[in-house]
Enzyme design. Structure first.
Site, PDB file in Angstrom:
ATOM      1  N   HIS A 133       0.973  -9.156  -5.888  1.00 50.90           N
ATOM      2  CA  HIS A 133       1.716  -7.915  -6.086  1.00 50.90           C
ATOM      3  C   HIS A 133       1.454  -6.992  -4.908  1.00 50.90           C
ATOM      4  O   HIS A 133       0.322  -6.851  -4.437  1.00 50.90           O
ATOM      5  CB  HIS A 133       1.272  -7.240  -7.392  1.00 50.90           C
ATOM      6  CG  HIS A 133       2.288  -6.284  -7.924  1.00 50.90           C
ATOM      7  ND1 HIS A 133       2.598  -5.100  -7.282  1.00 50.90           N
ATOM      8  CD2 HIS A 133       3.085  -6.331  -9.020  1.00 50.90           C
ATOM      9  CE1 HIS A 133       3.528  -4.465  -7.966  1.00 50.90           C
ATOM     10  NE2 HIS A 133       3.847  -5.185  -9.021  1.00 50.90           N
ATOM     11  N   HIS A 134       2.523  -6.337  -4.425  1.00 53.55           N
ATOM     12  CA  HIS A 134       2.397  -5.471  -3.248  1.00 53.55           C
ATOM     13  C   HIS A 134       1.456  -4.295  -3.503  1.00 53.55           C
ATOM     14  O   HIS A 134       0.933  -3.689  -2.561  1.00 53.55           O
ATOM     15  CB  HIS A 134       3.782  -4.947  -2.850  1.00 53.55           C
ATOM     16  CG  HIS A 134       3.975  -4.841  -1.364  1.00 53.55           C
ATOM     17  ND1 HIS A 134       2.991  -4.374  -0.512  1.00 53.55           N
ATOM     18  CD2 HIS A 134       5.037  -5.131  -0.565  1.00 53.55           C
ATOM     19  CE1 HIS A 134       3.443  -4.373   0.722  1.00 53.55           C
ATOM     20  NE2 HIS A 134       4.677  -4.834   0.721  1.00 53.55           N
ATOM     21  N   ALA A 135       1.214  -3.948  -4.765  1.00 54.66           N
ATOM     22  CA  ALA A 135       0.271  -2.871  -5.065  1.00 54.66           C
ATOM     23  C   ALA A 135      -1.145  -3.224  -4.614  1.00 54.66           C
ATOM     24  O   ALA A 135      -1.979  -2.340  -4.421  1.00 54.66           O
ATOM     25  CB  ALA A 135       0.275  -2.574  -6.562  1.00 54.66           C
ATOM     26  N   ASN A 301      -2.145  -0.456   1.498  1.00 56.46           N
ATOM     27  CA  ASN A 301      -0.812  -0.381   2.081  1.00 56.46           C
ATOM     28  C   ASN A 301      -0.807   0.741   3.104  1.00 56.46           C
ATOM     29  O   ASN A 301      -0.771   1.919   2.745  1.00 56.46           O
ATOM     30  CB  ASN A 301       0.230  -0.126   0.987  1.00 56.46           C
ATOM     31  CG  ASN A 301       0.475  -1.347   0.129  1.00 56.46           C
ATOM     32  OD1 ASN A 301       1.105  -2.298   0.559  1.00 56.46           O
ATOM     33  ND2 ASN A 301      -0.049  -1.338  -1.097  1.00 56.46           N
TER      34      ASN A 301
END
Length: 452
Positions: A133-135, A301
């Site tokens: 997951h990009h989180a 990120n």
């Protein structure tokens, strides 16, 4: 309130959990030898990944709806999906890309009752797909973590070398250069703000829009020789990113010539949305440095966005090297601006003050108002192996977006593979589009070598 010991998600992490901007990264790893399932599980159990708290934590929400990471016990078997049968009879690449196309619209594939990652083993195709997951982090963080589990093929005890960023020459600091930076920043930031609210690209045969992220997908792979890209870039004192952007611009023009030869005015602008790494040290990072909370290159990120305009020109009347000159001029101006940093800071501010719903809406609108997405992650330039099994290719893509065209490039061991993800009802022939990109680079190389 969260329990004691819970860690709050970063603003960017919360953004990637919103319905409009939910994103999963698919890292695709081709292996030379058949996969030993138990060996892979053993490697994961002892890997650096499970030492990182985000990969051993659940995402939970408190009574106010605020997300937190909460430590949990990882049950390895729940994170593996083993596909034993072959996925069709059209060869490994088509089979793998077909599987990835299905994953790109599987937004609920990562269950929230376990840490947000999975490993899919395509046994018949000697392929491993790592879904994250990009989180949990961006491409730079995840590539650095992956490399920490690999070893050099020619030196089994050594970690892969972290790619050092090439020397970037900045103009000398003086009044005029400062004025140029302020001017370009003003222009590009204004354009970025207008894109969030009103300005949109003209419609073309590759235009997506609201709701397109739910449409069925197809994926093809465009493969480039890094040596060819270096030959082209050296001839005009450009960078690999300049060449990549030129290849995309030229390739899209070629494709539009085929799909809609009379549908667009020559010179019309279409806009790409590119991700830019904002860490103090560009390129891949040492994992131990990324995991330090006080590091300027810390985990998470850490990227901004920039708008990259391309211009459609009829292929019969255009020199491919003109695309490269325009690409270099555009990216040089972008480098002198603060657009990427502004997009990151304003996104962080909006998330912190107005909340993830509004931030997600702004991100969704800018996606709907542009035409395609592009990302480029630099991988190791030497052959590596994982668990003693040599790696034949590295690729990546992500969940579908409102764009009908998403381009993700990863370089590895002398070549670069770009995944061309499309909404198949808008772009039914991604294999032809991928060939347009490949032919664009080859023609640039031919023009360059002819002039030497």
């Amino acid at each position: 309130m969260g329990e004691s010991g819970d860690e709050a998600l970063t603003p960017a992490g919360r953004l990637f959990l919103q319905e409009e901007t939910k994103q999963v990264i698919n890292c695709v790893i081709g292996l030379k030898n058949p996969i030993d399932v138990e060996l892979v599980k053993s490697e994961v159990r002892k890997s650096t990944m499970l030492q990182h708290p985000r990969f051993s934590s659940l995402m939970v929400r408190d009574e106010r709806g605020v997300e937190h990471w909460r430590a949990t016990q990882v049950e390895i078997d729940r994170h593996f999906r083993i596909i034993k049968e072959a996925l069709g009879e059209e060869g490994d690449e088509r089979a793998i890309n077909g599987y990835l196309a299905e994953l790109s619209i599987d937004f609920d594939g990562l269950s929230m009752d376990k840490p947000l990652w999975e490993i899919h083993l395509l046994m018949a195709h000697n392929c491993l797909i790592f879904r994250i997951h990009h989180a949990l982090g961006d491409g730079i963080s995840l590539m650095s973590m992956f490399l920490a589990s690999c070893r050099k093929l020619n030196d089994p005890q050594a970690l892969p070398a972290i790619a050092s960023p090439s020397n970037i020459s900045y103009p000398p600091f003086n009044f005029w250069n400062l004025l140029a930076t302020l001017w370009f920043s003003f222009l590009f930031v204004l354009d970025f703000i207008l894109r969030c609210f009103w300005v949109r690209d003209p419609r073309s045969s590759i235009t997506g829009g609201a709701g397109v992220e739910l449409w069925p997908r197809k994926i093809a792979t465009a493969t480039f020789s890094l040596q060819d890209m270096k030959t082209v870039k050296t001839a005009v004192n450009a960078t690999i990113n300049d060449v990549l952007f030129a290849v995309i611009s030229c390739g899209i023009s070629r494709y539009l010539d085929f799909r809609a030869p009379n549908g667009l005015r020559d010179g019309v602008q279409l806009t790409g949305l590119a991700m830019v790494n904002l860490r103090k040290q560009p390129g891949l990072q040492d994992l131990s440095n990324l995991m330090k909370s006080n590091s300027g290159a810390r985990w998470g990120n850490k990227f901004g966005m920039i708008l990259l305009p391309i211009y459609y020109h009829r292929s019969n009347f255009s020199d491919p090297l003109e695309y490269l000159k325009r690409a270099k001029a555009t990216i040089d101006r972008k480098k002198r601006s603060l657009e990427a940093s502004f997009s990151y800071k304003i996104g962080d501010f909006v998330m912190s003050t107005l909340g993830p719903k509004f931030a997600g809406l702004l991100n969704y609108r800018i996606l709907c108002h542009t035409t395609f997405t592009i990302s480029n992650v630099v991988g190791p330039q030497e052959e590596i192996m994982i668990g003693g099994n040599p790696i034949t290719f590295l690729r990546a893509n992500n969940s579908a977006l409102p764009h009908a065209l998403i381009l993700n490039m990863v370089s590895y061991a002398g070549r670069a593979d770009m995944q061309v993800q499309v909404a198949k009802d808008i772009i039914p022939d991604p294999e032809f589009l991928a060939k347009c990109f490949e032919d664009a680079l080859l023609e640039m190389k031919e023009r360059v070598t002819a002039k030497i």
